[in-house]
Scaffold this active site. Structure first.
Site, PDB file in Angstrom:
ATOM      1  N   HIS A   1      -8.675   7.002  -2.454  1.00  0.00           N
ATOM      2  CA  HIS A   1      -8.947   8.383  -3.220  1.00  0.00           C
ATOM      3  C   HIS A   1      -7.697   8.997  -3.188  1.00  0.00           C
ATOM      4  CE1 HIS A   1     -10.505  12.304  -4.291  1.00  0.00           C
ATOM      5  NE2 HIS A   1     -11.574  11.546  -4.733  1.00  0.00           N
TER       6      HIS A   1
ATOM      7  N   ASP B   1     -18.015   6.773  -4.835  1.00  0.00           N
ATOM      8  CA  ASP B   1     -18.719   5.761  -5.638  1.00  0.00           C
ATOM      9  C   ASP B   1     -19.104   4.568  -5.032  1.00  0.00           C
ATOM     10  OD1 ASP B   1     -18.304   7.182  -8.075  1.00  0.00           O
ATOM     11  OD2 ASP B   1     -16.217   6.837  -8.042  1.00  0.00           O
TER      12      ASP B   1
HETATM   13  N1  CMC Z   1      -7.925  -1.603  -3.515  1.00  0.00           N
HETATM   14  C1  CMC Z   1      -6.673  -2.237  -3.212  1.00  0.00           C
HETATM   15  N2  CMC Z   1      -5.514  -1.542  -2.930  1.00  0.00           N
HETATM   16  C2  CMC Z   1      -5.622  -0.203  -3.326  1.00  0.00           C
HETATM   17  C3  CMC Z   1      -6.782   0.314  -3.632  1.00  0.00           C
HETATM   18  C4  CMC Z   1      -7.918  -0.289  -3.826  1.00  0.00           C
HETATM   19  N3  CMC Z   1      -9.063   0.330  -4.361  1.00  0.00           N
HETATM   20  N4  CMC Z   1      -6.599   1.807  -3.918  1.00  0.00           N
HETATM   21  C5  CMC Z   1      -5.318   2.018  -3.822  1.00  0.00           C
HETATM   22  N5  CMC Z   1      -4.631   0.661  -3.500  1.00  0.00           N
HETATM   23  C6  CMC Z   1      -3.121   0.679  -2.748  1.00  0.00           C
HETATM   24  C7  CMC Z   1      -2.080   0.524  -4.020  1.00  0.00           C
HETATM   25  O1  CMC Z   1      -2.102  -0.823  -4.345  1.00  0.00           O
HETATM   26  C8  CMC Z   1      -1.159   1.265  -3.431  1.00  0.00           C
HETATM   27  O2  CMC Z   1      -0.358   0.237  -2.490  1.00  0.00           O
HETATM   28  P1  CMC Z   1       1.222   0.172  -2.412  1.00  0.00           P
HETATM   29  O3  CMC Z   1       1.495   1.618  -1.735  1.00  0.00           O
HETATM   30  O4  CMC Z   1       1.593  -0.706  -1.541  1.00  0.00           O
HETATM   31  O5  CMC Z   1       1.786  -0.009  -3.854  1.00  0.00           O
HETATM   32  C9  CMC Z   1      -1.655   2.453  -2.529  1.00  0.00           C
HETATM   33  O6  CMC Z   1      -2.858   1.908  -2.176  1.00  0.00           O
HETATM   34  C10 CMC Z   1      -1.652   3.689  -3.113  1.00  0.00           C
HETATM   35  O7  CMC Z   1      -2.387   3.528  -4.338  1.00  0.00           O
HETATM   36  P2  CMC Z   1      -2.321   4.522  -5.608  1.00  0.00           P
HETATM   37  O8  CMC Z   1      -2.764   4.025  -6.818  1.00  0.00           O
HETATM   38  O9  CMC Z   1      -0.757   4.916  -5.678  1.00  0.00           O
HETATM   39  O10 CMC Z   1      -3.189   5.615  -5.151  1.00  0.00           O
HETATM   40  P3  CMC Z   1      -3.623   6.899  -6.026  1.00  0.00           P
HETATM   41  O11 CMC Z   1      -3.746   7.942  -5.558  1.00  0.00           O
HETATM   42  O12 CMC Z   1      -2.723   6.902  -7.336  1.00  0.00           O
HETATM   43  O13 CMC Z   1      -4.999   6.047  -6.759  1.00  0.00           O
HETATM   44  C11 CMC Z   1      -7.443   5.558  -6.975  1.00  0.00           C
HETATM   45  C12 CMC Z   1      -6.364   6.394  -6.159  1.00  0.00           C
HETATM   46  C13 CMC Z   1      -8.626   6.295  -6.526  1.00  0.00           C
HETATM   47  C14 CMC Z   1      -7.244   5.699  -8.237  1.00  0.00           C
HETATM   48  C15 CMC Z   1      -7.013   4.205  -6.266  1.00  0.00           C
HETATM   49  O14 CMC Z   1      -7.405   4.256  -4.881  1.00  0.00           O
HETATM   50  C16 CMC Z   1      -8.293   3.133  -6.858  1.00  0.00           C
HETATM   51  O15 CMC Z   1      -7.754   2.665  -7.802  1.00  0.00           O
HETATM   52  N6  CMC Z   1      -9.398   3.137  -6.253  1.00  0.00           N
HETATM   53  C17 CMC Z   1     -10.388   2.116  -6.921  1.00  0.00           C
HETATM   54  C18 CMC Z   1     -10.934   2.729  -8.106  1.00  0.00           C
HETATM   55  C19 CMC Z   1     -12.207   4.109  -7.507  1.00  0.00           C
HETATM   56  O16 CMC Z   1     -12.840   3.601  -6.456  1.00  0.00           O
HETATM   57  N7  CMC Z   1     -11.881   5.213  -8.250  1.00  0.00           N
HETATM   58  C20 CMC Z   1     -13.055   6.129  -7.665  1.00  0.00           C
HETATM   59  C21 CMC Z   1     -12.242   7.344  -7.058  1.00  0.00           C
HETATM   60  S1  CMC Z   1     -13.297   8.545  -6.197  1.00  0.00           S
HETATM   61  C22 CMC Z   1     -14.344   9.208  -7.290  1.00  0.00           C
HETATM   62  C23 CMC Z   1     -13.681   9.973  -8.512  1.00  0.00           C
HETATM   63  O17 CMC Z   1     -12.759  10.808  -8.054  1.00  0.00           O
HETATM   64  O18 CMC Z   1     -13.646   9.615  -9.667  1.00  0.00           O
END
Ligand code: CMC
Length: 419
Positions: free
Chosen positions: A300, A357
């Site tokens: 998140h 989720d």
């Molecule tokens: N599985 C594996 N690795 C992950 C995941 C995941 N679900 N989420 C983040 N990472 C890793 C990412 O690869 C990165 O690694 P590194 O630092 O080595 O490059 C690190 O964690 C930070 O990720 P980010 O993409 O910079 O984080 P963000 O804050 O931009 O993304 C997120 C947040 C929710 C988009 C992401 O965690 C994700 O894609 N999760 C899966 C989709 C999901 O469950 N979304 C629902 C969010 S909650 C409900 C809502 O608000 O809608």
């Protein structure tokens, strides 16, 4: 008032530091470009406050979520979704009379204009319910005037009609006749009735499902400046009407990184089940930087410790499965996946925990709600939050949202047609 100092090329600039009611600190850079010629660069807006807001407070490190000051745990345990709608939109908990009046008004605006039913005939049976939802919400603006005096009426109309639109789109997708809203039913009960009743048989909404859905909608009702809410504020900042702004919020929510994740979680768990429940393989895939696979339902932008909503949903999940006497192999896989991920340094070091989720899809499945409708249910829950933000933005005289950019393209060049 404290100041923050910025030094650019040996020149110092001072900016006011603002402090929110929960001691959050923000540097007001409103004069940055005027005084320095520079802009800030923050792709994804992880450090950018786009507004001040009195609606929802989140402390991602401590796992705190409050609507209008009330902890989410208390609202989930004691309030109804209708009360929470009122709280978010009008800023205070309703008195008994206000709640009765609000509930009554919600029943008076549930019908869709009969002509709007024809729109459903134009959608193919395979239409994505979220696309249908955003189209239908946008089309409401063609039926109702959007004058200032009608603002409150339009808010009530939209709160009342979204569940009818959602239920009709489900009925359309399975080829069943629409079931009209019933004014004698409570809000959530009425939605479930429109979803599951058929004309030939009496239908009584199971109380376990009614209660669980009511709580799930409360947990989804607001989450401050997330992608869809910021979209609503962005679109609304141009002066666009309520229906248009909310329709764009629905579109923003549909993506798999936002609300669409609740469907993606089930698809992922199903794929793991079909692959012999080899969850360790999928954990390895998620950690492999060359593999685009992510564990859906994990991580998140704001919560880096735990998501308080996920905790409540996990409890609800166990409760609903027990009350309905159901088991779900996907729940077992989900729990194992969670355990592996919670002990693995990759997830611990990045603060990746199950989010809202992760378990909501399993509860919806146990309740007999179809996977294709999961994100629509998120939208139904989030609607009062979107409306509260749209209203707050207008009431506080928000400026047109217009971010800047750093241009990285070609320098000026003479026009010459390509060969
Ligand atoms: N599985 C594996 N690795 C992950 C995941 C995941 N679900 N989420 C983040 N990472 C890793 C990412 O690869 C990165 O690694 P590194 O630092 O080595 O490059 C690190 O964690 C930070 O990720 P980010 O993409 O910079 O984080 P963000 O804050 O931009 O993304 C997120 C947040 C929710 C988009 C992401 O965690 C994700 O894609 N999760 C899966 C989709 C999901 O469950 N979304 C629902 C969010 S909650 C409900 C809502 O608000 O809608």
């Amino acid at each position: 008032m404290a100041n923050a100092t910025l030094s650019i090329n040996d020149r110092e600039y001072s900016f006011p530091v603002l402090v929110g009611t929960e001691s959050e600190v923000g540097i007001d850079i409103g004069m940055l470009r005027k005084s320095t010629g520079a802009i800030t660069l923050d792709p994804g807006y992880g450090n950018t406050g786009s507004c001040t807001s009195a609606i929802t407070f989140i402390d991602g490190e401590k796992g705190i979520l409050r609507y209008r000051g009330y902890p989410i745990e208390e609202l989930a345990a004691k309030a109804s979704f209708v009360e929470v709608m009122y709280l978010l939109v009008y800023g205070v908990l309703p008195t008994k009379e206000q709640l009765a009046d609000f509930g009554y008004r919600l029943t008076q605006h549930t019908l869709l204009h009969e002509d709007m039913k024809k729109f459903y005939e134009g959608f193919p049976p395979s239409a994505q319910p979220m696309s249908v939802l955003s189209t239908m919400v946008a089309s409401l603006s063609t039926y109702y005037s959007n004058t200032e005096e009608d603002t409150d009426l339009n808010i009530v109309r939209l709160l009342a009609k979204l569940k009818t639109i959602a239920a009709f789109s489900y009925k359309k997708s399975i080829g069943q006749p629409f079931i009209y809203p019933r004014n004698d039913l409570e809000f959530v009960e009425d939605f479930l009735h429109m979803m599951f009743a058929v004309p030939s048989e009496p239908y009584e909404v199971p109380s376990a499902i009614h209660e669980a859905l009511d709580m799930l909608l409360i947990l989804h009702a607001d989450h401050e400046q997330n992608c869809s809410t910021s979209t609503v504020r962005m679109v609304g900042s141009s002066g666009a009407d309520l229906y248009s702004a909310i329709s764009s919020g629905v579109s923003a929510l549909s993506g798999p990184l936002h609300g669409g994740a609740n469907m993606a979680v089930i698809q992922m768990l199903e794929a793991i089940r079909l692959d012999g429940a080899n969850y360790a393989k999928y954990v390895a895939k998620a950690k492999d930087k060359k593999d685009p696979f992510r564990l859906m339902g994990f991580g998140h932008r704001v919560y880096k410790n735990f998501d308080p909503r996920a905790r409540l949903i996990k409890q609800a999940c166990d409760r609903v499965l027990m009350q309905l006497n159901r088991t779900d192999p996907l729940l077992d896989i989900a729990k194992e996946l969670e355990q592996v991920a919670l002990k693995d340094d990759y997830f611990i070091s990045r603060g990746l925990y199950p989010n809202l989720d992760f378990y909501s899809g399993i509860v919806y499945r146990a309740m007999g709600l179809p996977t294709s409708m999961f994100t629509v249910l998120f939208a139904l829950g989030r609607l009062p939050g979107w409306i509260a933000h749209w209203k707050e933005m207008r009431d506080t005289g928000g400026r047109l949202h217009r971010p800047r950019q750093l241009y990285t393209g070609e320098l000026i060049r003479a026009y010459a047609p390509a060969d």
